[in-house]
Motif scaffolding. Sequence first.
Motif, PDB file in Angstrom:
ATOM      1  N   GLU A 101     -29.801  16.920 -16.132  1.00 45.45           N
ATOM      2  CA  GLU A 101     -30.403  17.902 -15.117  1.00 45.45           C
ATOM      3  C   GLU A 101     -31.698  18.056 -15.494  1.00 45.45           C
ATOM      4  O   GLU A 101     -32.413  18.343 -14.517  1.00 45.45           O
ATOM      5  N   ARG A 104     -33.301  15.226 -13.595  1.00 41.33           N
ATOM      6  CA  ARG A 104     -33.377  15.443 -12.160  1.00 41.33           C
ATOM      7  C   ARG A 104     -34.391  16.242 -11.528  1.00 41.33           C
ATOM      8  O   ARG A 104     -34.889  16.137 -10.628  1.00 41.33           O
ATOM      9  N   VAL A 111     -30.980  14.775  -5.268  1.00 40.76           N
ATOM     10  CA  VAL A 111     -30.223  13.939  -6.289  1.00 40.76           C
ATOM     11  C   VAL A 111     -30.638  12.473  -6.304  1.00 40.76           C
ATOM     12  O   VAL A 111     -30.402  11.805  -5.060  1.00 40.76           O
ATOM     13  N   LEU A 152     -23.993  20.089  -7.765  1.00 38.67           N
ATOM     14  CA  LEU A 152     -24.764  19.303  -7.214  1.00 38.67           C
ATOM     15  C   LEU A 152     -24.238  18.819  -5.691  1.00 38.67           C
ATOM     16  O   LEU A 152     -25.063  18.410  -4.959  1.00 38.67           O
TER      17      LEU A 152
END
Length: 404
Positions: A101, A104, A111, A152
């Motif tokens: 995470e 990201r 994503v 997500l």
Amino acid sequence: MSKKKQVGARLRAERKARGLTVADLAELFRDVAPDRVARRLPSLKDLERTIRGHEAGEHAVGPRYRLLYTAALEIPEHDLFSGQAPPAVEVLHDDGLDAVELARRVAASDVGEGTLVALEVAVDELASAYPRSAPSELLRRTRRHLEYVARLMDVRMTLVQRRRLVVVGGWLSLLAATCEIDLGHSRSAAVRLRTAAELAVHGGHPEIYAWTLETRAWEAVTGGDYREAVVLARGAQEAAPKGGSAFIQATAQEGRAWARLGAGAETRDALARVERLVAPMAMPERPEHHFRYDPAKSDAYMATTLSWLGDPAAVACARGVLGRLEARRADRPRRVVSARLDLALALVGAGQGDEAVHVALEAVTSGRLVPSNYWRAAEVVTGVGELRVPEVGELKDAYRAFCG
């Protein structure tokens, strides 16, 4: 906090701990409802509204819904509605989801490739952990990943990225269902298998879809519905890419179901088909991966199938499989336990009850026997009892202590 809100918080926590959405739980209510209750249930949409109201503590849970929650969540009514917090669930920090995470968020708000690759790698790691993990532990880890994937789904991404994420969710749902079956949670497993099948269709992934049918066939075998297992195993073969892991596993599962039915010709035909499929295969890079068929698995399945069929060759086959597995016990301890049960049952069939007791005792007391295989141990206990082996009492005591 009021009693209603405490109960609502508990209901919400237990639902989320199982990876269920409100819609999933509403469908589960319909599955578990006795006939007298099912006839009076409202529509699915109304059920969802009722569940949300209960979880928000807006109104008390009446007797009818107490029955449904108890059956669906498989928790005693007194425990579920006591108003106490659920037992603490161990938070596992070794899966690296926090790092995924963080990466990201640093890279972008959507994503990206790094996130998807990390999740795909995580699926392989979890599936490879299956042969050596306790089902409850692996289920907790898999749930965490499912929750992350669900979050997500609301993030910006391309259609290709979404498909990859859907496929990850499909594999995770399938693995979670497998763990639920191991633990004897049939209702939760059914919901997860339906989810995995839906995600497989959305993601255009016939291999996952075929695995859902094969997993249902396996559950049918463990539940004693052998003809349904044959139908499901054949359906999995029709759905699966030919020659792939799901196709081979479903063929082997068909053979096991035929063996339970005592159909010798059909059993041997299935075994021969598996042998032809496996013969040209090289050992996969990660043979411990639950969803990748490795040639050694065909030997283990043959031992199981022959022992169930009562074939005299079962003893030598099962003994050979157990010997090879014991040489690398750390890799697949759960498969070692299954091999011991195969050998014990084969020994019962050969009238060698003394050795059967010894072998079965090692399996039962290993701490690796999962609830979905208790029936196999019970079968050995019964068989040894019929042979009037003096040590059967010790085996019965162990069975009651570890499987009762």
